[in-house]
Each structure stands twice: as structure tokens, then as C-alpha cells.
Scaffold this motif. Structure first.
Motif, PDB file in Angstrom:
ATOM      1  N   UNK A  72       0.808  -1.213   0.000  1.00  0.00           N
ATOM      2  CA  UNK A  72       0.000   0.000   0.000  1.00  0.00           C
ATOM      3  C   UNK A  72       0.844   1.267   0.000  1.00  0.00           C
ATOM      4  N   UNK A  73       2.131   1.140   0.269  1.00  0.00           N
ATOM      5  CA  UNK A  73       3.029   2.293   0.233  1.00  0.00           C
ATOM      6  C   UNK A  73       3.657   2.474  -1.143  1.00  0.00           C
ATOM      7  N   UNK A  74       3.292   1.623  -2.071  1.00  0.00           N
ATOM      8  CA  UNK A  74       3.870   1.667  -3.407  1.00  0.00           C
ATOM      9  C   UNK A  74       3.407   2.864  -4.220  1.00  0.00           C
ATOM     10  N   UNK A  75       4.004   3.009  -5.375  1.00  0.00           N
ATOM     11  CA  UNK A  75       3.680   4.093  -6.311  1.00  0.00           C
ATOM     12  C   UNK A  75       2.207   3.965  -6.704  1.00  0.00           C
ATOM     13  N   UNK A  76       1.436   5.063  -6.626  1.00  0.00           N
ATOM     14  CA  UNK A  76      -0.026   4.998  -6.788  1.00  0.00           C
ATOM     15  C   UNK A  76      -0.529   4.319  -8.061  1.00  0.00           C
TER      16      UNK A  76
END
Length: 188
Positions: A72-76
Motif C-alpha cells: 500500500x506504500x507503493x507508487x499509486x
């Protein structure tokens, strides 16, 4: 949940997964649950009623599995595409969830009975948290308010609820194109 209702629900879940909606009858569900057919109607109005309840639980269970797998912290853009990709993959291999895409009648019943289900869903609440994070981290264009971003994603949900009315051979690609467009509008 009452024991008989739980047995009926669980039996319906098993049979809908194995056979799909059309090939499963109320007598099949009652038989597997070891409950009289007449008792079915004490707990559920119809086969459609129990199916919608089974569908809702299955849908949330699959979404919970998806959210455990993704970063969930990845690139949108990558993150949203990964979530959508997983939803389509897992739905296409699940006889219950496949009904959303292949059975227009059930699609309409599910949509009608689930007016607030989207806002109550795990994916939607996660999306709200992601939007908050994107805003706080300065990833969103200056002219984009949170309300405007939510409206864009809500419009996408409305399209999904009416997917049976869209004439396309590649609904998956259509959804990906729309998501990419929305993300290009909101992200820097």
C-alpha cells in the motif's frame, strides 16, 4: 447467526462456488444444509437473496486477501493497477464473483441491494486512506480537493455497477484505461 441459517448460508456458499448460480437450486442448498426446503424461506426470501449475501461476503474476503498481498506504500499508479488486476484475476476464477461480470440479471440485483456496500467495503475505506496519504505527501495536483478525487473514483464505481450496459469485449481494459486517466488527472 442462527445455526440453521448458518448451515444454509454455508451450503449455498459451497454450491455457488462449485456450480454457479444457475445450476444451484434451493432444494440443493437445503439438502446440503440438512434443512427442510420450507425452512429456507424462514431465513432467506429467495435464491437471489441468499446469493447476494454470499456474494457480499465472498467479495469482501477476496478484497481482504488482495490487500494483504499488495504494498500500500507503493507508487499509486502501479498500486491501483495491481489491485484492479488482482480483483479481475480472482473474480474470473471464482464462480460466485464471476456472476458480477457474466450475469446481467444478478449484476442488477446485487447493485440494487448494495446501495451502500461500496462505501462500506474494505477496498473503498483503503482507497480513502490512500487518498489522504497522497494528499499529505504532496502527490496530488494543487487544484484537486479530496472531494473531487473521491467523486472521480465514485464515478468509476458507478460505471462498474452498470458494466452490463457497456458494450465492450474487454471490460478489464476499459477499467484500466479509466483508472489511468483518473490517476493522470489527480497526481502530479
Amino acid at each position: 447467526m442462527d445455526d440453521k441459517k448458518k448451515r444454509l448460508f454455508d451450503a449455498a456458499h459451497v454450491l455457488f462456488l462449485e456450480r454457479g448460480f444457475k445450476a444451484t437450486g434451493i432444494s440443493d442448498i437445503a439438502g446440503l444444509a440438512d434443512v427442510a426446503v420450507g425452512s429456507f424461506y424462514l431465513y432467506f426470501k429467495s435464491k437471489e437473496d441468499v446469493f447476494v449475501q454470499v456474494y457480499n461476503r465472498e467479495n469482501e474476503d477476496i478484497k481482504r486477501q488482495i490487500l494483504k498481498k499488495v504494498n500500500l506504500d507503493g507508487e499509486p499508479v502501479k498500486l491501483i493497477h495491481e489491485i484492479i488486476d488482482q480483483i479481475f484475476k480472482l473474480s474470473s476464477n471464482n464462480a460466485i464473483l464471476k456472476e458480477w461480470f457474466s450475469n446481467q440479471k444478478l449484476n442488477k440485483i446485487i447493485a440494487a441491494k448494495n446501495e451502500t456496500a461500496v462505501q462500506d467495503s474494505l477496498i473503498y475505506s483503503t482507497l480513502m486512506k490512500l487518498i489522504d496519504r497522497w494528499v499529505s505527501e504532496g502527490m496530488v495536483k494543487e487544484n484537486m480537493s479530496k472531494e473531487r478525487i473521491i467523486s472521480l473514483f465514485d464515478a468509476l464505481i458507478i460505471v462498474d455497477f452498470h458494466q452490463s450496459e457497456i458494450e465492450t469485449d474487454n471490460y478489464y481494459q476499459l477499467m484500466n484505461d479509466m483508472i489511468e486517466g483518473i490517476l493522470k488527472v489527480i497526481l502530479k
